[in-house]
Design a protein around this motif. Sequence first.
Motif, PDB file in Angstrom:
ATOM      1  N   HIS A 371      19.861 -47.623 -15.622  1.00  0.00           N
ATOM      2  CA  HIS A 371      21.096 -48.227 -15.117  1.00  0.00           C
ATOM      3  C   HIS A 371      22.014 -47.094 -14.661  1.00  0.00           C
ATOM      4  O   HIS A 371      22.420 -46.249 -15.449  1.00  0.00           O
ATOM      5  CB  HIS A 371      21.753 -49.059 -16.226  1.00  0.00           C
ATOM      6  CG  HIS A 371      22.906 -49.864 -15.714  1.00  0.00           C
ATOM      7  ND1 HIS A 371      24.168 -49.364 -15.541  1.00  0.00           N
ATOM      8  CD2 HIS A 371      22.967 -51.162 -15.303  1.00  0.00           C
ATOM      9  CE1 HIS A 371      24.963 -50.307 -15.052  1.00  0.00           C
ATOM     10  NE2 HIS A 371      24.249 -51.413 -14.898  1.00  0.00           N
ATOM     11  N   LEU A 372      22.325 -47.082 -13.356  1.00  0.00           N
ATOM     12  CA  LEU A 372      23.132 -45.984 -12.802  1.00  0.00           C
ATOM     13  C   LEU A 372      24.407 -46.559 -12.185  1.00  0.00           C
ATOM     14  O   LEU A 372      24.442 -47.731 -11.796  1.00  0.00           O
ATOM     15  CB  LEU A 372      22.347 -45.233 -11.720  1.00  0.00           C
ATOM     16  CG  LEU A 372      20.982 -44.660 -12.133  1.00  0.00           C
ATOM     17  CD1 LEU A 372      20.309 -43.990 -10.938  1.00  0.00           C
ATOM     18  CD2 LEU A 372      21.126 -43.662 -13.278  1.00  0.00           C
ATOM     19  N   SER A 373      25.434 -45.736 -12.100  1.00  0.00           N
ATOM     20  CA  SER A 373      26.629 -46.191 -11.388  1.00  0.00           C
ATOM     21  C   SER A 373      27.177 -45.062 -10.517  1.00  0.00           C
ATOM     22  O   SER A 373      26.836 -43.892 -10.714  1.00  0.00           O
ATOM     23  CB  SER A 373      27.692 -46.709 -12.360  1.00  0.00           C
ATOM     24  OG  SER A 373      27.841 -45.813 -13.417  1.00  0.00           O
ATOM     25  N   GLY A 374      28.017 -45.461  -9.546  1.00  0.00           N
ATOM     26  CA  GLY A 374      28.599 -44.471  -8.640  1.00  0.00           C
ATOM     27  C   GLY A 374      27.560 -43.884  -7.712  1.00  0.00           C
ATOM     28  O   GLY A 374      26.738 -44.594  -7.143  1.00  0.00           O
ATOM     29  N   LEU A 375      27.583 -42.556  -7.603  1.00  0.00           N
ATOM     30  CA  LEU A 375      26.693 -41.890  -6.651  1.00  0.00           C
ATOM     31  C   LEU A 375      25.268 -41.747  -7.183  1.00  0.00           C
ATOM     32  O   LEU A 375      25.081 -41.286  -8.305  1.00  0.00           O
ATOM     33  CB  LEU A 375      27.204 -40.479  -6.370  1.00  0.00           C
ATOM     34  CG  LEU A 375      28.287 -40.257  -5.316  1.00  0.00           C
ATOM     35  CD1 LEU A 375      28.402 -38.761  -5.023  1.00  0.00           C
ATOM     36  CD2 LEU A 375      27.961 -41.012  -4.023  1.00  0.00           C
ATOM     37  N   VAL A 376      24.313 -42.140  -6.389  1.00  0.00           N
ATOM     38  CA  VAL A 376      22.900 -41.887  -6.725  1.00  0.00           C
ATOM     39  C   VAL A 376      22.380 -40.910  -5.673  1.00  0.00           C
ATOM     40  O   VAL A 376      22.528 -41.145  -4.473  1.00  0.00           O
ATOM     41  CB  VAL A 376      22.085 -43.195  -6.697  1.00  0.00           C
ATOM     42  CG1 VAL A 376      20.615 -42.915  -6.930  1.00  0.00           C
ATOM     43  CG2 VAL A 376      22.610 -44.180  -7.728  1.00  0.00           C
ATOM     44  N   THR A 377      21.788 -39.820  -6.145  1.00  0.00           N
ATOM     45  CA  THR A 377      21.399 -38.728  -5.238  1.00  0.00           C
ATOM     46  C   THR A 377      19.919 -38.419  -5.403  1.00  0.00           C
ATOM     47  O   THR A 377      19.393 -38.510  -6.504  1.00  0.00           O
ATOM     48  CB  THR A 377      22.222 -37.464  -5.593  1.00  0.00           C
ATOM     49  OG1 THR A 377      23.604 -37.796  -5.500  1.00  0.00           O
ATOM     50  CG2 THR A 377      21.913 -36.302  -4.661  1.00  0.00           C
ATOM     51  N   ASP A 378      19.279 -38.056  -4.321  1.00  0.00           N
ATOM     52  CA  ASP A 378      17.900 -37.549  -4.428  1.00  0.00           C
ATOM     53  C   ASP A 378      17.784 -36.306  -3.542  1.00  0.00           C
ATOM     54  O   ASP A 378      18.566 -36.123  -2.601  1.00  0.00           O
ATOM     55  CB  ASP A 378      16.896 -38.618  -3.992  1.00  0.00           C
ATOM     56  CG  ASP A 378      15.475 -38.302  -4.464  1.00  0.00           C
ATOM     57  OD1 ASP A 378      15.319 -37.465  -5.393  1.00  0.00           O
ATOM     58  OD2 ASP A 378      14.525 -38.888  -3.912  1.00  0.00           O
ATOM     59  N   THR A 379      16.813 -35.468  -3.868  1.00  0.00           N
ATOM     60  CA  THR A 379      16.552 -34.268  -3.079  1.00  0.00           C
ATOM     61  C   THR A 379      15.312 -34.534  -2.238  1.00  0.00           C
ATOM     62  O   THR A 379      14.259 -34.884  -2.780  1.00  0.00           O
ATOM     63  CB  THR A 379      16.323 -33.068  -4.009  1.00  0.00           C
ATOM     64  OG1 THR A 379      17.472 -32.957  -4.846  1.00  0.00           O
ATOM     65  CG2 THR A 379      16.120 -31.783  -3.229  1.00  0.00           C
ATOM     66  N   LEU A 380      15.457 -34.406  -0.924  1.00  0.00           N
ATOM     67  CA  LEU A 380      14.356 -34.786  -0.025  1.00  0.00           C
ATOM     68  C   LEU A 380      13.797 -33.558   0.677  1.00  0.00           C
ATOM     69  O   LEU A 380      14.558 -32.730   1.192  1.00  0.00           O
ATOM     70  CB  LEU A 380      14.862 -35.758   1.050  1.00  0.00           C
ATOM     71  CG  LEU A 380      15.017 -37.232   0.660  1.00  0.00           C
ATOM     72  CD1 LEU A 380      16.197 -37.439  -0.273  1.00  0.00           C
ATOM     73  CD2 LEU A 380      15.226 -38.077   1.916  1.00  0.00           C
ATOM     74  N   PRO A 381      12.474 -33.471   0.756  1.00  0.00           N
ATOM     75  CA  PRO A 381      11.880 -32.390   1.544  1.00  0.00           C
ATOM     76  C   PRO A 381      12.158 -32.607   3.026  1.00  0.00           C
ATOM     77  O   PRO A 381      12.573 -33.698   3.430  1.00  0.00           O
ATOM     78  CB  PRO A 381      10.382 -32.535   1.256  1.00  0.00           C
ATOM     79  CG  PRO A 381      10.213 -33.978   0.928  1.00  0.00           C
ATOM     80  CD  PRO A 381      11.482 -34.402   0.246  1.00  0.00           C
ATOM     81  N   LYS A 382      11.906 -31.613   3.833  1.00  0.00           N
ATOM     82  CA  LYS A 382      12.069 -31.772   5.291  1.00  0.00           C
ATOM     83  C   LYS A 382      11.293 -33.003   5.777  1.00  0.00           C
ATOM     84  O   LYS A 382      10.164 -33.236   5.317  1.00  0.00           O
ATOM     85  CB  LYS A 382      11.606 -30.498   5.996  1.00  0.00           C
ATOM     86  CG  LYS A 382      10.252 -30.561   6.598  1.00  0.00           C
ATOM     87  CD  LYS A 382       9.920 -29.343   7.433  1.00  0.00           C
ATOM     88  CE  LYS A 382       8.597 -29.655   8.126  1.00  0.00           C
ATOM     89  NZ  LYS A 382       7.859 -28.523   8.588  1.00  0.00           N
ATOM     90  N   HIS A 383      11.931 -33.814   6.605  1.00  0.00           N
ATOM     91  CA  HIS A 383      11.312 -35.025   7.179  1.00  0.00           C
ATOM     92  C   HIS A 383      10.907 -36.052   6.114  1.00  0.00           C
ATOM     93  O   HIS A 383      10.062 -36.912   6.377  1.00  0.00           O
ATOM     94  CB  HIS A 383      10.093 -34.672   8.053  1.00  0.00           C
ATOM     95  CG  HIS A 383      10.446 -33.838   9.232  1.00  0.00           C
ATOM     96  ND1 HIS A 383       9.527 -33.399  10.156  1.00  0.00           N
ATOM     97  CD2 HIS A 383      11.643 -33.360   9.661  1.00  0.00           C
ATOM     98  CE1 HIS A 383      10.129 -32.681  11.087  1.00  0.00           C
ATOM     99  NE2 HIS A 383      11.423 -32.637  10.801  1.00  0.00           N
ATOM    100  N   GLY A 384      11.510 -35.944   4.917  1.00  0.00           N
ATOM    101  CA  GLY A 384      11.124 -36.843   3.823  1.00  0.00           C
ATOM    102  C   GLY A 384      11.982 -38.096   3.758  1.00  0.00           C
ATOM    103  O   GLY A 384      12.992 -38.239   4.462  1.00  0.00           O
TER     104      GLY A 384
END
Length: 392
Positions: A371-384
């Motif tokens: 259960h998350l709130s506010g900003l959800v962030t992910d790190t994406l590789p190039k062209h991911g």
Amino acid sequence: MRHLILLPAALLLSTLATAQSTTAPTPPMGWNSWNHFAGRVTDADVRSAADMLVSSGMRDAGYVYVNVDDTWEGNRDAQGLLHTNSKFPDMKALGDYIHSKGLKFGIYSSPGDKTCGGYAASLGHEEQDARMYASWGVDFLKYDLCSFQDNMAKAQAEHPGNPNIEKDMMIAAYRRMGDAIKATGRPILYSLCQYGVDQPWEWGPELGANMWRTTDDIDDSYGRMIAIGFSQAGLSKYAGPGHWNDPDMLEIGNGKMSEDEYRTHMTLWVLLAAPLLAGNDLSKMTEADKSLLMNKEAIAVDQDPLGKQGDRLYESGDLDVWTKPLSGGRVAVGFFNRSWSTRKVSVDLREIGFGNGAHVRDVWKMKDLGHLSGLVTDTLPKHGATLLIVGR
Ligand code: GLA
């Protein structure tokens, strides 16, 4: 008197709408011969594609249409009946074979004299061809504008004072075949291919079309795929059960994009509620191809019964966030990194209706993020790309 006139029209429209939505209540899924085999496709290739749709699990994942694209056509005889060429000795038998595997059979033609590949097409033979398709057990027709553009251009040159003549002719041609397939009484999914010219999303539904191409052809390159995919922003309101925007077929598995690039392709297409027509050689699928094409949760985003197409939420340079409303109050979120380096992408759950936070699942990592709130962030590789399901 007014009522007597209006009522049948309203009834007719609702009957058409029902037929349309029962033919394609969710975006059509299957395989098409063009992207890999192009003009080389044979009856044997199509039969083996049908076999492999079953053995690979693709059929059970939802890919049920087996569509023969251009280059099956031969010549017309004295009665005007179109024969197949030597690559396709017996279309009825091919249709029976496809049906025996629990799959559906698709075919291709054009409203002009010639198809894009220069083969015989349906001009002046629409009813005859539609009846022949029905007798073969055809379930899907892709109708590709091609040489009819020459007829349109000629008429325009002859009638320079009528700026709408080309569009009117095109719509009339698509209506003619739409009416011809309806008259057969067989439910045949009707797919318009005219490269998005003159906003087919505005007039396609009324002709009984179940899908219409929104762009020119895709190819197996990241540049072309994202040019098409991201150009779909703003079209979501035109799609819905029975009638879908078609940004063209899938290239996943054809080998010229990286796994991350193909992940972007699948993520974007499922958020777009696009028809999922695989276009690869099914005998050469890698594990990565299979896991992209057959991820059940990604497919469920595309096939969600609400039938809403997704759209862009925000874009910043090479980074994009798209959302698609799902049934049960859930939302699918796509993160995209078109840059050449690793980048972080975020969505603010408060901006997509989850002020108190929500359960978040990462589809490609097959992981519940809690259960998350506010900003959800992910790190994406190039062209991911990242595909999240928010809410339960
Ligand atoms: C056009 C279509 C393609 C394919 C070819 C066949 O280019 O857009 O999808 O059907 O014709 O000739």
